[in-house]
Design a protein around this motif. Structure first.
Motif, PDB file in Angstrom:
ATOM      1  N   VAL A 124       0.832  -1.202   0.000  1.00 29.70           N
ATOM      2  CA  VAL A 124       0.000   0.000   0.000  1.00 29.70           C
ATOM      3  C   VAL A 124       0.867   1.251   0.000  1.00 29.70           C
ATOM      4  CG1 VAL A 124      -1.583   1.359   1.439  1.00 29.70           C
ATOM      5  CG2 VAL A 124      -2.043  -1.067   1.043  1.00 29.70           C
ATOM      6  N   LEU A 125       1.879   1.279   0.846  1.00 30.75           N
ATOM      7  CA  LEU A 125       2.757   2.444   0.931  1.00 30.75           C
ATOM      8  C   LEU A 125       3.589   2.633  -0.339  1.00 30.75           C
ATOM      9  CD1 LEU A 125       3.919   2.098   4.639  1.00 30.75           C
ATOM     10  CD2 LEU A 125       2.385   3.846   3.707  1.00 30.75           C
ATOM     11  N   MET A 126       4.093   1.549  -0.903  1.00 27.94           N
ATOM     12  CA  MET A 126       4.892   1.634  -2.129  1.00 27.94           C
ATOM     13  C   MET A 126       4.052   2.125  -3.304  1.00 27.94           C
ATOM     14  SD  MET A 126       7.983   0.849  -1.288  1.00 27.94           S
ATOM     15  CE  MET A 126       8.801   0.480  -2.798  1.00 27.94           C
ATOM     16  N   GLU A 127       2.799   1.709  -3.359  1.00 22.69           N
ATOM     17  CA  GLU A 127       1.903   2.125  -4.443  1.00 22.69           C
ATOM     18  C   GLU A 127       1.304   3.500  -4.192  1.00 22.69           C
ATOM     19  OE1 GLU A 127      -0.988  -1.002  -4.663  1.00 22.69           O
ATOM     20  OE2 GLU A 127       0.416  -2.399  -5.613  1.00 22.69           O
ATOM     21  N   ARG A 128       1.573   4.054  -3.021  1.00 19.00           N
ATOM     22  CA  ARG A 128       1.044   5.367  -2.625  1.00 19.00           C
ATOM     23  C   ARG A 128      -0.486   5.403  -2.755  1.00 19.00           C
ATOM     24  NH1 ARG A 128       4.447   9.268  -1.588  1.00 19.00           N
ATOM     25  NH2 ARG A 128       3.136  10.935  -2.348  1.00 19.00           N
ATOM     26  N   ARG A 129      -1.096   4.309  -2.325  1.00 23.12           N
ATOM     27  CA  ARG A 129      -2.561   4.223  -2.335  1.00 23.12           C
ATOM     28  C   ARG A 129      -3.138   5.029  -1.184  1.00 23.12           C
ATOM     29  NH1 ARG A 129      -4.666  -1.790  -2.251  1.00 23.12           N
ATOM     30  NH2 ARG A 129      -2.525  -2.497  -2.116  1.00 23.12           N
ATOM     31  N   TYR A 130      -4.362   5.432  -1.355  1.00 17.27           N
ATOM     32  CA  TYR A 130      -5.150   6.075  -0.300  1.00 17.27           C
ATOM     33  C   TYR A 130      -4.515   7.376   0.185  1.00 17.27           C
ATOM     34  CZ  TYR A 130      -6.638   1.217  -0.338  1.00 17.27           C
ATOM     35  OH  TYR A 130      -7.026  -0.024  -0.723  1.00 17.27           O
ATOM     36  N   ARG A 131      -4.028   8.163  -0.760  1.00 19.63           N
ATOM     37  CA  ARG A 131      -3.423   9.437  -0.407  1.00 19.63           C
ATOM     38  C   ARG A 131      -4.479  10.366   0.187  1.00 19.63           C
ATOM     39  NH1 ARG A 131       0.467   7.622   0.905  1.00 19.63           N
ATOM     40  NH2 ARG A 131       0.915   9.692   1.627  1.00 19.63           N
ATOM     41  N   PRO A 132      -4.075  11.268   1.062  1.00 23.69           N
ATOM     42  CA  PRO A 132      -5.023  12.200   1.659  1.00 23.69           C
ATOM     43  C   PRO A 132      -5.592  13.162   0.617  1.00 23.69           C
ATOM     44  CG  PRO A 132      -2.837  12.375   2.678  1.00 23.69           C
ATOM     45  CD  PRO A 132      -2.733  11.400   1.570  1.00 23.69           C
ATOM     46  N   ILE A 133      -6.777  13.649   0.884  1.00 24.73           N
ATOM     47  CA  ILE A 133      -7.418  14.610  -0.003  1.00 24.73           C
ATOM     48  C   ILE A 133      -6.719  15.960   0.162  1.00 24.73           C
ATOM     49  CG2 ILE A 133      -9.591  15.809  -0.485  1.00 24.73           C
ATOM     50  CD1 ILE A 133     -11.014  13.291   0.605  1.00 24.73           C
ATOM     51  N   PRO A 134      -6.413  16.643  -0.948  1.00 21.46           N
ATOM     52  CA  PRO A 134      -5.737  17.949  -0.854  1.00 21.46           C
ATOM     53  C   PRO A 134      -6.594  18.997  -0.141  1.00 21.46           C
ATOM     54  CG  PRO A 134      -5.622  17.079  -3.090  1.00 21.46           C
ATOM     55  CD  PRO A 134      -6.561  16.188  -2.318  1.00 21.46           C
ATOM     56  N   GLU A 135      -5.909  19.946   0.461  1.00 27.41           N
ATOM     57  CA  GLU A 135      -6.556  20.992   1.254  1.00 27.41           C
ATOM     58  C   GLU A 135      -7.612  21.760   0.465  1.00 27.41           C
ATOM     59  OE1 GLU A 135      -5.181  24.696   4.132  1.00 27.41           O
ATOM     60  OE2 GLU A 135      -3.675  23.344   3.310  1.00 27.41           O
ATOM     61  N   ASP A 136      -7.328  22.103  -0.791  1.00 23.62           N
ATOM     62  CA  ASP A 136      -8.289  22.887  -1.573  1.00 23.62           C
ATOM     63  C   ASP A 136      -9.566  22.106  -1.862  1.00 23.62           C
ATOM     64  OD1 ASP A 136      -6.676  21.271  -3.331  1.00 23.62           O
ATOM     65  OD2 ASP A 136      -7.395  22.450  -5.036  1.00 23.62           O
ATOM     66  N   VAL A 137      -9.456  20.800  -2.007  1.00 26.39           N
ATOM     67  CA  VAL A 137     -10.643  19.969  -2.236  1.00 26.39           C
ATOM     68  C   VAL A 137     -11.489  19.898  -0.967  1.00 26.39           C
ATOM     69  CG1 VAL A 137     -11.440  17.631  -2.820  1.00 26.39           C
ATOM     70  CG2 VAL A 137      -9.502  18.639  -4.051  1.00 26.39           C
ATOM     71  N   LEU A 138     -10.833  19.754   0.179  1.00 24.99           N
ATOM     72  CA  LEU A 138     -11.560  19.754   1.449  1.00 24.99           C
ATOM     73  C   LEU A 138     -12.268  21.084   1.674  1.00 24.99           C
ATOM     74  CD1 LEU A 138      -8.973  18.031   3.820  1.00 24.99           C
ATOM     75  CD2 LEU A 138     -11.167  17.108   3.075  1.00 24.99           C
ATOM     76  N   LEU A 139     -11.590  22.180   1.362  1.00 26.70           N
ATOM     77  CA  LEU A 139     -12.192  23.498   1.538  1.00 26.70           C
ATOM     78  C   LEU A 139     -13.438  23.649   0.669  1.00 26.70           C
ATOM     79  CD1 LEU A 139     -12.185  26.308   2.772  1.00 26.70           C
ATOM     80  CD2 LEU A 139     -10.598  27.022   0.968  1.00 26.70           C
ATOM     81  N   ARG A 140     -13.353  23.235  -0.580  1.00 25.70           N
ATOM     82  CA  ARG A 140     -14.522  23.324  -1.470  1.00 25.70           C
ATOM     83  C   ARG A 140     -15.680  22.491  -0.938  1.00 25.70           C
ATOM     84  NH1 ARG A 140     -10.647  22.968  -5.684  1.00 25.70           N
ATOM     85  NH2 ARG A 140     -11.322  20.847  -6.155  1.00 25.70           N
TER      86      ARG A 140
END
Length: 139
Positions: free
Chosen positions: A60-76
């Protein structure tokens, strides 16, 4: 954050979501259940063996899966919920959205979020401040 292993090098099943999220991954509850299904014993015991967890989590970590949602998307997203465009949501509005819409929060998740998000003096969530606190720095 520290996690205890039992004497047999196993994690408690209910701690796995916290462990995965503490490693910077943000799977949905559905994705988390899929991950747990990969490492769960044929006969569920309530524990996950370290020998099964480590290879799955490394992948999971090597594939960079489940990355956090970017700040601008959360704000919208918060701005869409803020119909009055006042820069905050009431505690009641937040509870309603988080427990009745989309993938609902559990009571425990809701309490944890409220303890971090709600200003006790105003009983509101100033979502720009909350987002700043929540965002994971990927660097």
């Amino acid at each position: 954050m520290y996690f205890r292993f039992t004497d047999n090098n196993v994690f408690f099943f209910r701690e796995i979501g916290t462990i995965i999220r503490s490693l910077g991954c943000c799977p949905s509850e559905s994705e988390l259940h899929d991950l747990l299904a990969e490492v769960e014993e044929e006969e569920p015991t309530g524990y996950i063996r370290l020998e099964k967890f480590l290879p799955m989590m490394t992948k999971v970590l090597m594939e960079r899966r489940y990355r956090p949602i970017p700040e601008d998307v959360l704000l919208r997203a918060f701005e869409v919920l803020d119909v009055n465009k006042c820069g905050h949501l009431t505690k009641e509005e937040l509870v309603k959205y988080m427990t009745e819409e989309g993938e609902p929060f559990t009571q425990e998740e809701m309490e944890e979020m409220l303890s971090a998000a709600v200003d006790p003096e105003t009983n509101t969530v100033r979502y720009k401040d909350y987002i700043t606190m929540m965002v994971v720095d990927e660097n």
